[in-house]
Design a protein around this motif. Structure first.
Motif, PDB file in Angstrom:
ATOM      1  N   THR A  17       0.827  -1.213   0.000  1.00 33.06           N
ATOM      2  CA  THR A  17       0.000   0.000   0.000  1.00 33.06           C
ATOM      3  C   THR A  17       0.858   1.258   0.000  1.00 33.06           C
ATOM      4  N   LEU A  22      -1.529   3.991  -1.517  1.00 34.53           N
ATOM      5  CA  LEU A  22      -2.897   3.714  -1.091  1.00 34.53           C
ATOM      6  C   LEU A  22      -3.067   4.107   0.376  1.00 34.53           C
ATOM      7  N   PRO A  25      -3.389   0.377   5.494  1.00 32.27           N
ATOM      8  CA  PRO A  25      -4.311  -0.734   5.738  1.00 32.27           C
ATOM      9  C   PRO A  25      -4.570  -0.992   7.223  1.00 32.27           C
ATOM     10  N   LEU A  88      -5.043  -8.134   1.400  1.00 29.45           N
ATOM     11  CA  LEU A  88      -5.200  -7.015   0.458  1.00 29.45           C
ATOM     12  C   LEU A  88      -6.478  -7.152  -0.364  1.00 29.45           C
ATOM     13  N   ALA A  89      -6.910  -8.391  -0.620  1.00 26.96           N
ATOM     14  CA  ALA A  89      -8.180  -8.587  -1.326  1.00 26.96           C
ATOM     15  C   ALA A  89      -9.330  -8.024  -0.498  1.00 26.96           C
ATOM     16  N   PHE A  91      -8.956  -5.691   1.734  1.00 22.96           N
ATOM     17  CA  PHE A  91      -8.714  -4.246   1.764  1.00 22.96           C
ATOM     18  C   PHE A  91      -9.315  -3.570   0.540  1.00 22.96           C
ATOM     19  N   TYR A  92      -9.077  -4.146  -0.639  1.00 23.02           N
ATOM     20  CA  TYR A  92      -9.621  -3.572  -1.871  1.00 23.02           C
ATOM     21  C   TYR A  92     -11.150  -3.616  -1.875  1.00 23.02           C
ATOM     22  N   LEU A  95     -12.327  -0.773   0.147  1.00 23.63           N
ATOM     23  CA  LEU A  95     -12.129   0.535  -0.499  1.00 23.63           C
ATOM     24  C   LEU A  95     -13.318   0.947  -1.348  1.00 23.63           C
ATOM     25  N   LYS A  96     -14.121  -0.026  -1.778  1.00 24.51           N
ATOM     26  CA  LYS A  96     -15.317   0.293  -2.555  1.00 24.51           C
ATOM     27  C   LYS A  96     -16.319   1.093  -1.723  1.00 24.51           C
ATOM     28  N   ASN A  99     -12.345   4.416   3.165  1.00 24.00           N
ATOM     29  CA  ASN A  99     -11.037   4.033   3.705  1.00 24.00           C
ATOM     30  C   ASN A  99     -11.148   3.346   5.067  1.00 24.00           C
ATOM     31  N   ALA A 102     -12.170  -0.194   4.597  1.00 23.73           N
ATOM     32  CA  ALA A 102     -11.042  -0.932   4.018  1.00 23.73           C
ATOM     33  C   ALA A 102     -10.036  -1.308   5.097  1.00 23.73           C
TER      34      ALA A 102
END
Length: 266
Positions: A17, A22, A25, A88-89, A91-92, A95-96, A99, A102
């Motif tokens: 990140t 980004l 996290p 991270l999956a 986390f992404y 993010l939708k 923050n 996420a």
């Protein structure tokens, strides 16, 4: 191994990140929770693991060999990468929304994945070979960690204290899914390794040779251990044949019963 691979996953997630600019996290309090609570319990449980029955059949390590061998370090890094990928999956996916969600999903996934990972680190073999319920402390540590994590995720004042966002039921479901998949992958690899190792060891198992075989090779059963070669009787631990270690007791039993390995292996 448990702590090294688990911390590697967290480091890789933060590094990823940071390099891609980004949002962070994990908050500092998230890492504190993981290190002080959900890491310490499985680590203690792993320390209570019983020794394996076939421990003495492992190939001896050289006196100058490092504990952090090349294979050991590769295994740690690979397991850390797998856990980091699914962290991270999550986390992404968060993010939708925003923050905060996420960060919460990444924290919860990493925390839960490391709790699952405690079962992977109970031994080199798969959990099914070791015994799924042979260490009750592992299950108690896992249950305690899950309870503590859910308290942080759902109790209002703990949510504020640990800076976590409110999650939907589907997001909670994805957290559990992403946290479990790394353990599923690691266990599948271990099962495959167990099958390969078992097939190799069975080729050299002294019990697979019937008593009738030594007769036609010119060998006869020895019923007096004093007739064994002196070097064989004084061997401290193991005898090696084609790079496969055998306990001396197994060879003695084989010789005493006439079940000699092929090629007079000692």
């Amino acid at each position: 191994k448990f702590l090294l691979s688990g911390n590697t996953s967290g480091i890789l997630a933060v590094l990823y990140t940071s390099l891609l600019a980004l949002p962070i996290p994990f908050h500092a309090v998230h890492l504190l929770f993981i290190n002080l609570l959900t890491d310490s319990l499985p680590a203690i449980a792993i320390g209570m693991e019983k020794s394996q029955k076939d421990l003495l059949k492992d190939k001896p390590r050289g006196r100058n060999a490092s504990i952090l061998s090349k294979d050991f370090m590769i295994e740690i890094v690979l397991e850390g990468i797998v856990i980091a990928i699914f962290t991270l999956a999550a986390f992404y996916m968060g993010l939708k929304t925003n923050n905060d969600v996420a960060s919460t999903m990444a924290f919860a996934t990493l925390c839960l994945a490391r709790l699952f990972h405690g079962f992977n680190c109970r031994g080199d073999k798969s959990i099914f070979s070791i015994g799924l319920f042979s260490n009750s402390f592992s299950w108690m540590a896992f249950a305690a960690g899950v309870i503590l994590l859910n308290l942080v995720l759902f109790v209002p004042f703990l949510k504020r204290l640990f800076e976590v966002a409110t999650l939907t039921s589907s997001q909670i479901g994805y957290i559990y899914l992403f946290a479990f998949i790394p353990t599923l992958i690691i266990q599948i690899v271990k099962v495959i390794k167990d099958a390969i190792n078992n097939s190799k060891s069975s080729e050299f198992d002294v019990n697979t040779y019937p008593i009738s075989e030594p007769a036609h090779r010119g060998f006869a059963p020895i019923h007096d251990i004093s007739r064994l070669p002196l070097a064989f009787r004084s061997c401290p631990d193991t005898v090696h044949y084609n790079s496969h270690p055998f306990l001396v007791d197994d060879f003695v039993r084989a010789v005493m019963t006439g079940k000699l390995p092929p090629n007079n292996a000692w």
